[in-house]
Design a protein around this motif. Structure first.
Motif, PDB file in Angstrom:
ATOM      1  N   ILE B 174       0.834  -1.193   0.000  1.00  0.00           N
ATOM      2  CA  ILE B 174       0.000   0.000   0.000  1.00  0.00           C
ATOM      3  C   ILE B 174       0.871   1.247   0.000  1.00  0.00           C
ATOM      4  CG2 ILE B 174      -1.662   1.281   1.390  1.00  0.00           C
ATOM      5  CD1 ILE B 174      -2.975  -1.353   2.067  1.00  0.00           C
ATOM      6  N   VAL B 175       1.965   1.201   0.746  1.00  0.00           N
ATOM      7  CA  VAL B 175       2.851   2.361   0.747  1.00  0.00           C
ATOM      8  C   VAL B 175       3.406   2.581  -0.659  1.00  0.00           C
ATOM      9  CG1 VAL B 175       5.030   3.258   1.594  1.00  0.00           C
ATOM     10  CG2 VAL B 175       3.434   2.218   3.171  1.00  0.00           C
ATOM     11  N   SER B 176       3.781   1.496  -1.298  1.00  0.00           N
ATOM     12  CA  SER B 176       4.262   1.629  -2.672  1.00  0.00           C
ATOM     13  C   SER B 176       3.162   2.214  -3.559  1.00  0.00           C
ATOM     14  CB  SER B 176       4.712   0.253  -3.165  1.00  0.00           C
ATOM     15  OG  SER B 176       4.777   0.208  -4.549  1.00  0.00           O
ATOM     16  N   GLY B 177       1.929   1.731  -3.372  1.00  0.00           N
ATOM     17  CA  GLY B 177       0.819   2.266  -4.146  1.00  0.00           C
ATOM     18  C   GLY B 177       0.547   3.718  -3.809  1.00  0.00           C
ATOM     19  N   LEU B 228      10.212  19.203  -8.043  1.00  0.00           N
ATOM     20  CA  LEU B 228      11.122  18.130  -7.676  1.00  0.00           C
ATOM     21  C   LEU B 228      11.390  18.154  -6.176  1.00  0.00           C
ATOM     22  CD1 LEU B 228      13.788  17.407 -10.276  1.00  0.00           C
ATOM     23  CD2 LEU B 228      14.319  16.865  -7.930  1.00  0.00           C
ATOM     24  N   LEU B 229      11.656  19.342  -5.699  1.00  0.00           N
ATOM     25  CA  LEU B 229      11.982  19.491  -4.286  1.00  0.00           C
ATOM     26  C   LEU B 229      10.797  19.098  -3.409  1.00  0.00           C
ATOM     27  CD1 LEU B 229      14.608  20.661  -3.053  1.00  0.00           C
ATOM     28  CD2 LEU B 229      13.209  22.610  -2.388  1.00  0.00           C
ATOM     29  N   ILE B 230       9.611  19.560  -3.818  1.00  0.00           N
ATOM     30  CA  ILE B 230       8.425  19.212  -3.029  1.00  0.00           C
ATOM     31  C   ILE B 230       8.229  17.700  -3.029  1.00  0.00           C
ATOM     32  CG2 ILE B 230       5.921  19.435  -2.860  1.00  0.00           C
ATOM     33  CD1 ILE B 230       6.173  22.203  -3.967  1.00  0.00           C
ATOM     34  N   GLY B 231       8.460  17.084  -4.206  1.00  0.00           N
ATOM     35  CA  GLY B 231       8.343  15.635  -4.288  1.00  0.00           C
ATOM     36  C   GLY B 231       9.250  14.954  -3.283  1.00  0.00           C
ATOM     37  N   LEU B 232      10.482  15.411  -3.226  1.00  0.00           N
ATOM     38  CA  LEU B 232      11.440  14.806  -2.306  1.00  0.00           C
ATOM     39  C   LEU B 232      11.022  15.018  -0.856  1.00  0.00           C
ATOM     40  CD1 LEU B 232      14.875  15.626  -3.923  1.00  0.00           C
ATOM     41  CD2 LEU B 232      13.592  13.506  -3.925  1.00  0.00           C
ATOM     42  N   LEU B 233      10.610  16.234  -0.562  1.00  0.00           N
ATOM     43  CA  LEU B 233      10.193  16.529   0.805  1.00  0.00           C
ATOM     44  C   LEU B 233       8.996  15.680   1.202  1.00  0.00           C
ATOM     45  CD1 LEU B 233      10.528  20.372   1.231  1.00  0.00           C
ATOM     46  CD2 LEU B 233      11.807  18.538   2.327  1.00  0.00           C
ATOM     47  N   ALA B 234       8.042  15.588   0.270  1.00  0.00           N
ATOM     48  CA  ALA B 234       6.846  14.802   0.558  1.00  0.00           C
ATOM     49  C   ALA B 234       7.250  13.383   0.885  1.00  0.00           C
ATOM     50  CB  ALA B 234       5.913  14.817  -0.637  1.00  0.00           C
ATOM     51  N   ASP B 235       8.175  12.858   0.119  1.00  0.00           N
ATOM     52  CA  ASP B 235       8.613  11.499   0.387  1.00  0.00           C
ATOM     53  C   ASP B 235       9.205  11.396   1.775  1.00  0.00           C
ATOM     54  OD1 ASP B 235       9.248   8.759  -0.682  1.00  0.00           O
ATOM     55  OD2 ASP B 235      11.186   9.450   0.065  1.00  0.00           O
ATOM     56  N   LYS B 236      10.043  12.357   2.090  1.00  0.00           N
ATOM     57  CA  LYS B 236      10.673  12.330   3.418  1.00  0.00           C
ATOM     58  C   LYS B 236       9.632  12.408   4.526  1.00  0.00           C
ATOM     59  CE  LYS B 236      15.006  11.840   2.964  1.00  0.00           C
ATOM     60  NZ  LYS B 236      14.478  10.790   2.068  1.00  0.00           N
ATOM     61  N   ILE B 237       8.616  13.254   4.295  1.00  0.00           N
ATOM     62  CA  ILE B 237       7.654  13.479   5.368  1.00  0.00           C
ATOM     63  C   ILE B 237       6.555  12.421   5.375  1.00  0.00           C
ATOM     64  CG2 ILE B 237       5.908  15.081   6.210  1.00  0.00           C
ATOM     65  CD1 ILE B 237       7.720  17.302   4.957  1.00  0.00           C
ATOM     66  N   LEU B 238       6.065  12.090   4.181  1.00  0.00           N
ATOM     67  CA  LEU B 238       4.895  11.213   4.137  1.00  0.00           C
ATOM     68  C   LEU B 238       5.245   9.744   4.165  1.00  0.00           C
ATOM     69  CD1 LEU B 238       2.516  12.843   1.499  1.00  0.00           C
ATOM     70  CD2 LEU B 238       2.172  12.638   3.942  1.00  0.00           C
ATOM     71  N   PHE B 239       6.251   9.366   3.372  1.00  0.00           N
ATOM     72  CA  PHE B 239       6.436   7.938   3.151  1.00  0.00           C
ATOM     73  C   PHE B 239       7.633   7.339   3.880  1.00  0.00           C
ATOM     74  CE2 PHE B 239       4.481   9.737  -0.733  1.00  0.00           C
ATOM     75  CZ  PHE B 239       3.213   9.267  -0.475  1.00  0.00           C
ATOM     76  N   PRO B 241       8.956   7.717   6.837  1.00  0.00           N
ATOM     77  CA  PRO B 241       8.755   7.176   8.186  1.00  0.00           C
ATOM     78  C   PRO B 241       8.034   5.832   8.164  1.00  0.00           C
ATOM     79  CG  PRO B 241       8.057   9.465   8.049  1.00  0.00           C
ATOM     80  CD  PRO B 241       8.346   9.037   6.659  1.00  0.00           C
ATOM     81  N   PHE B 242       6.996   5.762   7.344  1.00  0.00           N
ATOM     82  CA  PHE B 242       6.297   4.509   7.128  1.00  0.00           C
ATOM     83  C   PHE B 242       7.266   3.398   6.743  1.00  0.00           C
ATOM     84  CE2 PHE B 242       2.000   6.337   6.114  1.00  0.00           C
ATOM     85  CZ  PHE B 242       1.297   5.487   6.938  1.00  0.00           C
TER      86      PHE B 242
END
Ligand SMILES: Nc1ncnc2c1ncn2[C@@H]1O[C@H](COP(=O)(O)OP(=O)(O)OP(=O)(O)O)[C@@H](O)[C@H]1O
Ligand SMILES: Nc1ncnc2c1ncn2[C@@H]1O[C@H](COP(=O)(O)OP(=O)(O)OP(=O)(O)O)[C@@H](O)[C@H]1O
Ligand SMILES: [Mg+2]
Ligand SMILES: [Mg+2]
Lengths: 300, 254, 267, 254, 267
Positions: B174-177, B228-239, B241-242
């Motif tokens: 699900i995280v991958s999805g 690009l930067l927002i994408g990276l940040l989102a990954d750091k913040i959203l995914f 930790p999961f």
């Protein structure tokens, strides 16, 4: 009662009335508001292509819009004349065929085998280009022919033209000026009296608020007259409007250059539209046309 | 720290390469703007506040659309995975619809919502939902059946099994999805901001679009960098930790 | 399920397996796992199943649990046909089947949380009690993958015992444990069983273990799985696995097993 | 057979609902065309051969772009999962880039390839590659480490482990990622066919786009239906066999 | 690796574990699995490790295999420090670790395919031979999830034996098997071991099994894992697990184990 008028326009110099109108609204001294009374608020919706604006008319999410004649015509025919009306003319001219400035192309006959770009398949300039080529005796098809007509987005045209990957461009202001100024292009042909922009209304709105439509049209005519009387002030307004809308400073040079190729007029006739229909039919873009009698009518 | 340095070094290298390409003039500078001009552009919009305001506008839409897509997609994905009839209907539909470009949804959005934030959301949700449904479905269908059996003998049923067993057991999927869904949401939103004209906010998609419309490549590239930067940040913040949690708990990867 | 229906729905824990036959469809054709197996387990009885690898012991347990349906025949628990799993028939699987997304404590709490009528505090205490029982108080919050094979099995044991089900289905629960841990757990299990009057069906490969724990030892033979013989174990409790009596029974049962294997091989 | 009937019944129901909406004239018939007019349009282009020819053109591009994306993305995904430095560089890049809308790649594509099939392919590959990389990476990172350990004591190393252990062990993930990648490829191709005009073939994206340009909604809806159908078929042909095999082998799902 | 380097790189199979200490970092702090463990295994020796759950047996095996690195101390095989796994030190894991994407035959072939110097035909024959040895000729092409627990373990056994490695590391290989299958395999394993001169390190919880198979039995105690005592088993081969001599040794070792546990509990 209070009423909100939703008007579409393109953030483009060929839609000068729309740009000025929206800018004046933004600056709290609305040209149209002053003439429509205190009960009317106007919302300006910027579009970037005629078909989107027409879609919004069909969906009932805007009431009036500035738009090119071909999308308007198309929408009229598509809806069997039921949903859209032309209220007034707005701008003429501004379209041109641009060739490289090195003097390589001087005769129409030299276009054989060249790559010619137009902004969009089936739009005003595309039809005009194909019609002109046909006149010159060339055959064009969607995927080939004597001259390769390539519908290409305006910004891409500029870069491909700079790179020499396309040989000629048939397009509209401000791109004609940009091709001249930035890519060393030369205007080969100009159609100064071709209709470029008109003001249209949805039939639904026309029926619901005929008085408002009349008032708006009158204000539009007045604005068009003002535009022609005060070109310097108008240019400055347009520039400011475009800059505000696009969040980017417009080059004064391009605005001035484009302005000189345009003619603002509130006049437009059924004949002009009929000529467009004939042209489009000639190059195979329009199959089942209908009579245009109702195009200017105030009745459903 | 070391990881951060590697990443930074890599990006600095990329920028250096870009600068070199610019200086050597392989391509017209109109098409390949200099890093400096892009930097200057970003600096300008950062100063006049428009970078911030359009980022906020866009992020609000994105987050709203994405979470609606997620909140609707997760349960629907569960249902399609477990209910035969739904798999043959909704599942099929999702499969077909997930490939449709966002622009297909614009007319429907206008019809139903007019030119409002709702229309924009609709396009984003339509761009995200189907792929979330499908990813969840695949995840659930790949859950080790032993877990479900164990849970059932412990008296877990229905919703409880879904929430406490199938959801965590398929979480890696699900995280991958969700990551893919996030990308779909971005792309759909950029399309929506171009195609749906509304007055309630000027987003990054508009900046990108107008940059392109005006052939202002330093603007296009600048906004791309922001995305690009927002994408990276989102990954750091959203995914991240999961994922970290998952890897620690399941003992996958060191 | 509310507590009321819960209590009302708790019938006797008698198990009745009647002429159960089970096939599995595989890509290579049908595999017959069980052939007309009949077995009655009285309430509060401790029955051990013994038999060679692949004779259908786990399959039978699955059917009692309600995880598989018999191809033919019927499985009843407390007079009701078994149609679905229930918390009252807790299964401890051959593979530990622990949830890797929970820690050891979380796994034990999972089964407890499904049991109504307890406060959260009671649950916590019960979970801690059972983890201590299996000697894992220090590994309460360890991730599953950090546990050794035997530790995993002990967590699974705690998870199965904690909610105090009426029927316990245990599939080789001590296979990965050393003799000493095992002996301690024999004692604990017998104590729990007598105190709580649980019905237990227990699969093992260790005949002594079966004798030490069971009221009855049931022998299976494979291909297809059939019940061959039953032994009543009438020794007094608690039993010591190292006692001579247990050894005596075990020798007899082992011999019977061998006989069945040798004679039944051609079947 | 029963599944097929359910699905058919469902779609027939959808069409009936649509017809009803059309007849009741809730919305402008230009925006919501009748099922009949859509059918007529599809029938016409089927007869004059343009449906077939544009499907072939589009499918060729899609398949080429998708497979390039896959062939490059799978190994890169493996590498990013296993090589720390790559994860911090290429992995980061992929994360950032996967959210970029396809239109961002158009100027670069035109710059490097001009108006050729190459440009089109480039856009599709850029739209697919990153998501395939990320899905593969996630898949590989979630492989049960026991399998890798077992393989290594059997003398499997490097590429052999990747191909014979990590690839099959992460296949459930990878198939899920491939499905999403397929959707990304579709959407990117539709964008590419809108933004990059070339003379080597007139695809479904063009038909869709020009339908919209000419406000011919029956064309838009017709092509949407074709896209939907192709999506379903692709799933049946490309992914379903994989998934069936996986579920049988791993014993997930009955 | 080519065949040439392969042959040349095959040194003696002597194993030397020298003062190995191993910690695991977990979210709850450090767990010490092994504490200064030293063990020498001669080439061709059969050593059995016995000890309570969680005392670090599997961890030690992992380190010999090259799957984990010691925190302190060194592990050498054939005089070379162990840095990575090698086909010559085959490991049979406590959990079966079969590849679910291959069938039983495919799993056995996987290990064989990595062994150079065989034709495909030979590989096929070897795989079939070992699957027959473990009694699974009928389940050659079964999917892994269709096998019973004991069957899985037997496939894993076949997979470990088939490529004929010089060192065999076996982690409770018979835990899921019934006594009779086990006894048959004791015989097979001893035969293979004497014929091929393999070095075997064997973990088990069954002291009798250890005595029956091992030249030496090594006792571990837990928290942290330490070697407590070693027993040389000097009985002649082949040994019968039910013989009185084996039982005698087993009783002695079991007693020793208990002693250590009781006295060492506080350590
Ligand atoms: N899901 C399944 N699909 C196909 N065959 C199966 C399945 N489960 C079990 N079997 C087959 O049924 C038979 C009995 O299996 P079962 O697991 O019940 O044996 P068991 O008695 O528990 O053996 P063990 O002692 O080895 O655990 C075996 O031949 C096995 O291959
Ligand atoms: N990956 C890991 N992370 C953290 N701790 C671990 C890990 N692997 C093992 N341990 C710890 O190391 C100790 C020894 O584990 P090991 O698996 O070697 O025991 P064992 O002797 O094989 O036990 P068993 O007989 O139960 O299999 C245990 O306390 C365990 O919790
Ligand atoms: Mg079993
Ligand atoms: Mg172990």
């Amino acid at each position: 009662e209070k009423i909100t008028l939703r008007v579409g326009y393109f953030p483009n110099i060929t839609h000068a009335q729309g740009v000025i109108g929206s800018h004046s609204t933004r600056e709290k001294h609305g040209w149209f508001e002053q003439r429509l009374g205190p009960d009317v608020t106007i919302q300006w919706y910027p579009f970037n292509a005629g078909p989107s604006a027409m879609e919004a008319i069909f969906a009932g999410s805007i009431d009036l819009t500035y738009v090119g004649p071909n999308p308007a015509l198309n929408a009229f025919i598509r809806s069997q004349g039921d949903e859209i009306r032309v209220l007034a003319g707005s701008a003429l001219g501004g379209a041109a065929l641009v060739v490289p400035g090195d003097g390589r192309i001087t005769q129409p006959g030299q276009f054989k085998g060249l790559r010619l770009a137009t902004p969009q398949l089936g739009n005003t300039q595309d039809v005009a280009a194909r019609a002109w080529l046909k006149q010159q005796g060339f055959k064009t098809t969607l995927t080939g022919g004597d001259v390769l007509v390539l519908p290409t987005a305006n910004p891409d045209q500029l870069s491909l033209f700079q790179q020499g990957r396309i040989d000629a461009v048939w397009t509209v202001e401000p791109w004609v000026s940009r091709l001249e100024l930035e890519a060393n292009g030369r205007v080969f042909l100009e159609q100064r009296d071709a209709v470029t922009t008109v003001l249209v209304s949805s039939v639904k709105f026309l029926q619901a608020h005929p008085d408002l439509v009349v008032k708006f049209t009158a204000a539009h005519r007045e604005l068009t007259a003002w535009l022609n009387e005060h070109p310097d002030e108008a240019r400055a307004q347009v520039r400011a409007g475009l800059s505000a809308e696009m969040r980017r400073e417009m080059s004064a040079g391009i605005v001035t250059s484009a302005w000189s190729r345009l003619k603002f007029s509130d006049q437009v006739t059924q004949k002009q539209f009929e000529a467009l229909v004939t042209e489009a039919q000639g190059v195979g873009f329009l199959r089942n046309a209908i009579p245009l009698d109702r195009l200017f009518s105030r009745q459903p | 720290m070391k990881r951060f340095l590697t990443a930074t070094a890599f990006f600095v290298l990329l920028i250096a390469a870009w600068h070199w390409v610019y200086v050597r003039r392989f391509w017209s500078p109109v098409l390949v703007p200099s890093p400096e001009s892009v930097g200057r552009y970003l600096w300008e919009i950062a100063l006049d506040g428009s970078l911030w305001s359009s980022t906020v506008v866009t992020m609000k839409r994105l987050v709203a659309g994405y979470f609606i897509g997620l909140l609707a997609g997760l349960p629907l994905g569960f249902l399609t995975a477990r209910v035969r009839v739904l798999r043959d209907t909704l599942g099929m539909l999702a499969l077909g619809l997930q490939g449709l470009p966002s622009v297909c949804w614009v007319p429907l959005a206008l019809l139903w919502f007019g030119q409002t934030e709702g229309a924009m959301l609709f396009v984003v949700v339509m761009g995200t939902l189907w792929s979330v449904i499908l990813a969840t479905e695949t995840g659930v269908r790949n859950v080790n059946p032993l877990y479900i059996r164990a849970a059932r003998t412990m008296g877990s049923q229905g919703v409880h099994t879904w929430v406490t067993v199938m959801l965590p057991a398929s979480l890696p999927f699900i995280v991958s999805g969700m990551k893919q869904g996030w990308a779909f949401a971005w792309r759909s939103l950029m399309a929506a901001e171009i195609y749906v004209t509304i007055l309630t906010g000027f987003g990054l998609g508009h900046l990108l679009h107008y940059g392109r419309e005006l052939n202002a490549m330093e603007q296009v590239v600048g906004i791309m960098l922001v995305l690009l930067l927002i994408g990276l940040l989102a990954d750091k913040i959203l995914f991240s930790p999961f994922e970290k949690f998952l890897h620690r708990r399941w003992g996958t990867e060191k | 399920m509310t507590l009321a229906t819960e209590l009302q729905a708790a019938p006797s824990a008698h198990l009745a397996i009647d002429k159960v036959t089970k096939w599995f469809e595989t890509s290579r054709g049908r595999v017959q796992a069980l052939d007309e197996v009949s077995l009655q387990v009285a309430e509060g009885e401790f029955v051990c199943l013994v038999g060679p690898s692949g004779c259908g012991k786990s399959t039978l347990l699955n059917m009692i649990a309600g995880l598989e349906m018999p191809g033919q025949g019927s499985v009843e628990a407390g007079g009701q046909p078994v149609k679905a799993p229930s918390r009252e028939r807790m299964m401890m699987f051959q593979e530990s089947a622990l949830f890797p997304w929970l820690d050891a404590y979380g796994n034990v709490m999972f089964s407890l949380k499904r049991k109504p009528g307890l406060t959260d505090r009671e649950r916590r205490e019960v979970a801690e009690y059972y983890l201590k029982l299996v000697g894992l108080e220090k590994f309460m919050h360890a991730n599953i993958h950090e546990l050794s094979g035997g530790m995993k099995q002990r967590v699974a044991l705690a998870r199965a015992l904690a909610p105090n089900p009426r029927v316990l289905l245990m599939d080789e629960p001590f296979a990965a444990l050393d003799a000493m841990t095992r002996e301690q757990l024999y004692g604990d299990l017998q104590r729990i069983w007598t105190q709580r009057h649980v019905t237990i069906v227990f699969v093992t490969h260790n005949v002594r273990e079966a004798v030490c724990l069971g009221d009855r030892v049931v022998l299976f033979s494979p291909h297809p799985g059939r019940i061959r013989e039953e032994f009543k174990v009438t020794l007094s409790r608690p039993r010591d696995i190292n006692s001579v009596e247990v050894a005596g029974y075990a020798t007899r049962i082992t011999r019977a097993l061998k006989d069945h294997m040798e004679h039944g091989a051609g079947i």
